[in-house]
Design an enzyme around this catalytic site. Sequence first.
Site, PDB file in Angstrom:
ATOM      1  N   CYS A   1       0.839  -1.207   0.000  1.00 26.95           N
ATOM      2  CA  CYS A   1       0.000   0.000   0.000  1.00 26.95           C
ATOM      3  C   CYS A   1       0.869   1.250   0.000  1.00 26.95           C
ATOM      4  O   CYS A   1       1.401   1.640   1.046  1.00 26.95           O
ATOM      5  CB  CYS A   1      -0.927  -0.024   1.212  1.00 26.95           C
TER       6      CYS A   1
ATOM      7  N   CYS B   1      -0.559   4.185   2.011  1.00 27.01           N
ATOM      8  CA  CYS B   1      -0.404   3.995   3.463  1.00 27.01           C
ATOM      9  C   CYS B   1       1.048   4.188   3.897  1.00 27.01           C
ATOM     10  O   CYS B   1       1.324   4.848   4.901  1.00 27.01           O
ATOM     11  CB  CYS B   1      -0.819   2.599   3.871  1.00 27.01           C
ATOM     12  N   ASP B   2       1.978   3.588   3.180  1.00 24.90           N
ATOM     13  CA  ASP B   2       3.354   3.474   3.684  1.00 24.90           C
ATOM     14  C   ASP B   2       4.393   4.286   2.913  1.00 24.90           C
ATOM     15  O   ASP B   2       5.544   4.374   3.347  1.00 24.90           O
ATOM     16  CB  ASP B   2       3.781   1.988   3.662  1.00 24.90           C
TER      17      ASP B   2
HETATM   18  P1  FAD Z   1     -11.816  -5.451   4.910  1.00 24.41           P
HETATM   19  O1  FAD Z   1     -11.111  -4.538   5.815  1.00 24.41           O
HETATM   20  O2  FAD Z   1     -11.023  -6.353   4.030  1.00 24.41           O
HETATM   21  O3  FAD Z   1     -12.823  -6.320   5.798  1.00 24.41           O
HETATM   22  C1  FAD Z   1     -13.482  -7.425   5.259  1.00 24.41           C
HETATM   23  C2  FAD Z   1     -13.864  -8.341   6.402  1.00 24.41           C
HETATM   24  O4  FAD Z   1     -14.718  -9.358   5.892  1.00 24.41           O
HETATM   25  C3  FAD Z   1     -12.667  -9.072   7.031  1.00 24.41           C
HETATM   26  O5  FAD Z   1     -12.646  -8.806   8.412  1.00 24.41           O
HETATM   27  C4  FAD Z   1     -12.919 -10.537   6.728  1.00 24.41           C
HETATM   28  O6  FAD Z   1     -12.544 -11.386   7.815  1.00 24.41           O
HETATM   29  C5  FAD Z   1     -14.437 -10.573   6.530  1.00 24.41           C
HETATM   30  N1  FAD Z   1     -14.866 -11.643   5.646  1.00 24.41           N
HETATM   31  C6  FAD Z   1     -14.429 -11.894   4.385  1.00 24.41           C
HETATM   32  N2  FAD Z   1     -15.093 -12.926   3.862  1.00 24.41           N
HETATM   33  C7  FAD Z   1     -15.994 -13.338   4.808  1.00 24.41           C
HETATM   34  C8  FAD Z   1     -16.973 -14.367   4.846  1.00 24.41           C
HETATM   35  N3  FAD Z   1     -17.171 -15.190   3.807  1.00 24.41           N
HETATM   36  N4  FAD Z   1     -17.716 -14.532   5.969  1.00 24.41           N
HETATM   37  C9  FAD Z   1     -17.516 -13.712   7.040  1.00 24.41           C
HETATM   38  N5  FAD Z   1     -16.600 -12.714   7.050  1.00 24.41           N
HETATM   39  C10 FAD Z   1     -15.849 -12.521   5.943  1.00 24.41           C
HETATM   40  N6  FAD Z   1      -6.133   2.087   4.367  1.00 24.41           N
HETATM   41  C11 FAD Z   1      -5.993   3.326   4.862  1.00 24.41           C
HETATM   42  O7  FAD Z   1      -6.926   4.143   4.770  1.00 24.41           O
HETATM   43  N7  FAD Z   1      -4.841   3.726   5.479  1.00 24.41           N
HETATM   44  C12 FAD Z   1      -3.786   2.886   5.672  1.00 24.41           C
HETATM   45  O8  FAD Z   1      -2.763   3.282   6.221  1.00 24.41           O
HETATM   46  C13 FAD Z   1      -3.927   1.542   5.184  1.00 24.41           C
HETATM   47  N8  FAD Z   1      -2.931   0.651   5.378  1.00 24.41           N
HETATM   48  C14 FAD Z   1      -3.087  -0.642   4.973  1.00 24.41           C
HETATM   49  C15 FAD Z   1      -2.063  -1.548   5.242  1.00 24.41           C
HETATM   50  C16 FAD Z   1      -2.216  -2.860   4.882  1.00 24.41           C
HETATM   51  C17 FAD Z   1      -1.107  -3.846   5.197  1.00 24.41           C
HETATM   52  C18 FAD Z   1      -3.398  -3.285   4.192  1.00 24.41           C
HETATM   53  C19 FAD Z   1      -3.552  -4.730   3.793  1.00 24.41           C
HETATM   54  C20 FAD Z   1      -4.408  -2.384   3.896  1.00 24.41           C
HETATM   55  C21 FAD Z   1      -4.261  -1.042   4.278  1.00 24.41           C
HETATM   56  N9  FAD Z   1      -5.251  -0.093   4.018  1.00 24.41           N
HETATM   57  C22 FAD Z   1      -5.123   1.176   4.510  1.00 24.41           C
HETATM   58  C23 FAD Z   1      -6.468  -0.436   3.240  1.00 24.41           C
HETATM   59  C24 FAD Z   1      -7.668  -0.703   4.169  1.00 24.41           C
HETATM   60  O9  FAD Z   1      -7.306  -1.646   5.155  1.00 24.41           O
HETATM   61  C25 FAD Z   1      -8.853  -1.229   3.360  1.00 24.41           C
HETATM   62  O10 FAD Z   1      -9.170  -0.316   2.315  1.00 24.41           O
HETATM   63  C26 FAD Z   1     -10.094  -1.400   4.232  1.00 24.41           C
HETATM   64  O11 FAD Z   1      -9.821  -2.224   5.336  1.00 24.41           O
HETATM   65  C27 FAD Z   1     -11.248  -2.001   3.439  1.00 24.41           C
HETATM   66  O12 FAD Z   1     -12.318  -2.206   4.313  1.00 24.41           O
HETATM   67  P2  FAD Z   1     -13.496  -3.242   3.990  1.00 24.41           P
HETATM   68  O13 FAD Z   1     -14.408  -3.169   5.142  1.00 24.41           O
HETATM   69  O14 FAD Z   1     -14.007  -3.005   2.632  1.00 24.41           O
HETATM   70  O15 FAD Z   1     -12.784  -4.675   3.911  1.00 24.41           O
END
Ligand code: FAD
Length: 310
Positions: free
Chosen positions: A134, A137-138
Amino acid sequence: MLDCAIIGGGPAGLSAGLYATRGGLKNVVMFEKGMPGGQITSSSEIENYPGSPEILSGLDFMASWPEQCMRFGLKHAMDEVTRISKNSDGTFHIALSGGRSETAKSVIVCTGANPKRANFEGETEFFGRGVSTCATCDGFFYKNKEVVALGGGDTALEEALYLSHICSKVYLVHRRDTFRASPSTIEKVKNNPKIELVLNVDVKKAYGDKMGLNGLIVVDKKGNERDIVVPGVFVFVGMNVNNSILKQEDGTFLCDMDDNGNVLVDLSMNTSVKGLFAAGDIRVKASKQVICAAGDGATAGIQALEYVNH
Ligand code: FAD
Ligand code: NAP
């Protein structure tokens, strides 16, 4: 019968739950197979969420979200959803691992996406200590330093351009000498004096010490090695969208998707199926940031409320 089933407990799912329950929906369950928080909990730092000036680990940052989001009645079921399908009466069937199931009037899919790993030696060992997926982010941690961006798609080239504004130099490392990225992006990369193209090479390994990453060794097709001494390597080799729960028995998807498996939504997070919403990283053109996922979730929660009430 649930008023609303939310699948996924990351920023999108939690925000959807907050808005749906605070707006008055009574029977709302968030199915999250692990602890709520989502993929950001694997990040060592987050510093770009407005209103949170303190730099926190992803885990600490998300710690207060579940309590606040559940204050108005959102329930968490620690279950993995295996499939969502539509019943003939317009309600949704939520199949859970272990064979159980639920029925819901509306569904918000917030299962997120995962950056793919390239699978080179040292990638996992130094993940979060020099290896990142990312740049938004980093990237700032490598201000005025040299970094590697790995990959040849739109993401790699666009992120290499982004990093070139922060870093002193970006080595764009790719396994071929042609790119998948769009021609205009390739042109910008080629004309950027801060980006050096390192082509036709495979990554041999990332190396470092207790303090973190020190460099990346790549090898060309003739077996010649090159040591690229950098404290940061950004891996952009594609994304895995967590869309499998939308796959039906016949292999088709429940709703319309784009060619990369992202869910197509309109500005209200409506999918092509009435009562089915998608929010966060799983939806088309997601900016893949916590604040954007939370905004999507809020929008979807409001829309689900509207759908169920009318
Ligand atoms: P997710 O956060 O991916 O959440 C999805 C959830 O669904 C998970 O908890 C998973 O367990 C659950 N799930 C999936 N499939 C199923 C299923 N079949 N049944 C039940 N549960 C399920 N963004 C920033 O704004 N700033 C940052 O500094 C930043 N740093 C990051 C660093 C890293 C290493 C990573 C990987 C990402 C980073 N991001 C950052 C991006 C950010 O984390 C994502 O954009 C955000 O979390 C997306 O949110 P979401 O709710 O769409 O999905
Ligand atoms: P992508 O197009 O799948 O590209 C992945 C790149 O990583 C490819 O160049 C691939 O090499 C390389 N790669 C894959 N596995 C690797 C490995 N193990 N080691 C080294 N290199 C590896 O992924 P993306 O760039 O994330 O894009 C995904 C989709 O989103 C694409 O359709 C893209 O067009 C779209 N997108 C669009 C925009 C935009 O429109 N502005 C921006 C970002 C993404 P090969 O080429 O040799 O296979």
